[in-house]
Design an enzyme around this catalytic site. Sequence first.
Site, short mmCIF file in Angstrom:
data_model
loop_
_atom_site.label_atom_id
_atom_site.label_comp_id
_atom_site.label_asym_id
_atom_site.label_seq_id
_atom_site.Cartn_x
_atom_site.Cartn_y
_atom_site.Cartn_z
N ASP A 76 0.84 -1.20 0.00
CA ASP A 76 0.00 0.00 0.00
C ASP A 76 0.88 1.25 0.00
OD1 ASP A 76 -2.05 1.82 0.45
OD2 ASP A 76 -2.42 1.21 2.51
N ASP A 81 2.85 10.41 -9.19
CA ASP A 81 3.95 11.23 -9.74
C ASP A 81 3.71 11.32 -11.24
OD1 ASP A 81 6.52 12.47 -10.20
OD2 ASP A 81 7.26 11.49 -8.39
N ARG A 231 -6.59 -3.18 13.29
CA ARG A 231 -6.64 -3.32 14.75
C ARG A 231 -7.61 -4.36 15.29
NH1 ARG A 231 -6.52 3.05 15.04
NH2 ARG A 231 -7.42 2.61 13.00
O1 C5P Z 1 -6.73 -0.73 12.08
P1 C5P Z 1 -7.69 -0.49 10.95
O2 C5P Z 1 -8.62 -1.66 10.68
O3 C5P Z 1 -8.44 0.82 11.07
O4 C5P Z 1 -6.73 -0.38 9.67
C1 C5P Z 1 -7.21 -0.05 8.39
C2 C5P Z 1 -6.07 -0.02 7.42
O5 C5P Z 1 -6.58 0.44 6.15
C3 C5P Z 1 -4.94 0.94 7.80
O6 C5P Z 1 -3.73 0.37 7.31
C4 C5P Z 1 -5.27 2.21 7.05
O7 C5P Z 1 -4.14 2.96 6.73
C5 C5P Z 1 -5.92 1.64 5.78
N1 C5P Z 1 -6.83 2.54 5.08
C6 C5P Z 1 -7.95 3.10 5.69
N2 C5P Z 1 -8.76 3.93 4.97
C7 C5P Z 1 -8.49 4.22 3.70
C8 C5P Z 1 -7.39 3.66 3.07
C9 C5P Z 1 -6.56 2.81 3.80
O8 C5P Z 1 -8.22 2.83 6.84
N3 C5P Z 1 -9.31 4.99 3.02
#
Ligand code: C5P
Length: 251
Positions: A76, A81, A231
Amino acid sequence: MANERDVIIACDFKSADETIKFLDRITRVRNEVVSCDDIGFGAGRPYVKIGMELFYAEGPDMIRQLKARGHKVFLDLKLHDIPNTVKKSMQVIGGYGVDMVNVHASGGVEMMKAAKEGLLLGAARFADKPKLIAVTQLTSTDEETLHNQLLIDRPMDEVVKKYALNAREAGLDGVVCSAFEAAEIHEACGADFITVTPGIRFAENNRDDQKRVMTPAQAKLAGSDYIVVGRPITAADRPIDAYTRCKEEFL
Ligand code: C5P
């Protein structure tokens, strides 16, 4: 053919060491390293997402370690660019053997086409081609930022839909979006255009910093193809149980 669907664990750890320790906890049963087949998850080890923090700290060796252990990897890095730079960078990323990678759709159709070309060149020696998806608008961007800072005067849902259509036009495989947008994106871009959706919580979980959340079961009903779960799994007392529950609710 129906889209492949899976639960992707967001491994937002600081180091390779922490990541591997966590993955050992989730793939070890009675101290034996087992494949997910043995615990009824279907082929392979859990699909994992590696973000910028971990990648910049550990570099490509982290990806090689995860691939060697049998994980699918979504890298990710959200490239954005000029087309030539993105193409060359994607060629390098394709060589890592990742399974999914992303760009910002705001880079435009030409940039996304260049990203895909570079990625496929880099991944030429792999039988399974990596998926390339686009971020439409960051969930941290609200209507106020869109209108008053980015000077985009269309409503957010229109912008998200247009960016998804641009991604499809460029030949990308899908988008990262909220599960709340999955149905509309499938309707606009086709059922085979994949939706990869973070913002997943079990019914009883704290939302943390996520604003709009769905459970894995709700995301399934909403039509998500992949859910990205951090999480609720990584901070659980028994991550393996939380992961199993995600699989059971979503698949
Ligand atoms: O811990 P949690 O379930 O909130 O993690 C969600 C993951 O998805 C994280 O790595 C976060 O950076 C990513 N993410 C997000 N929302 C977005 C894009 C990516 O929560 N729009």
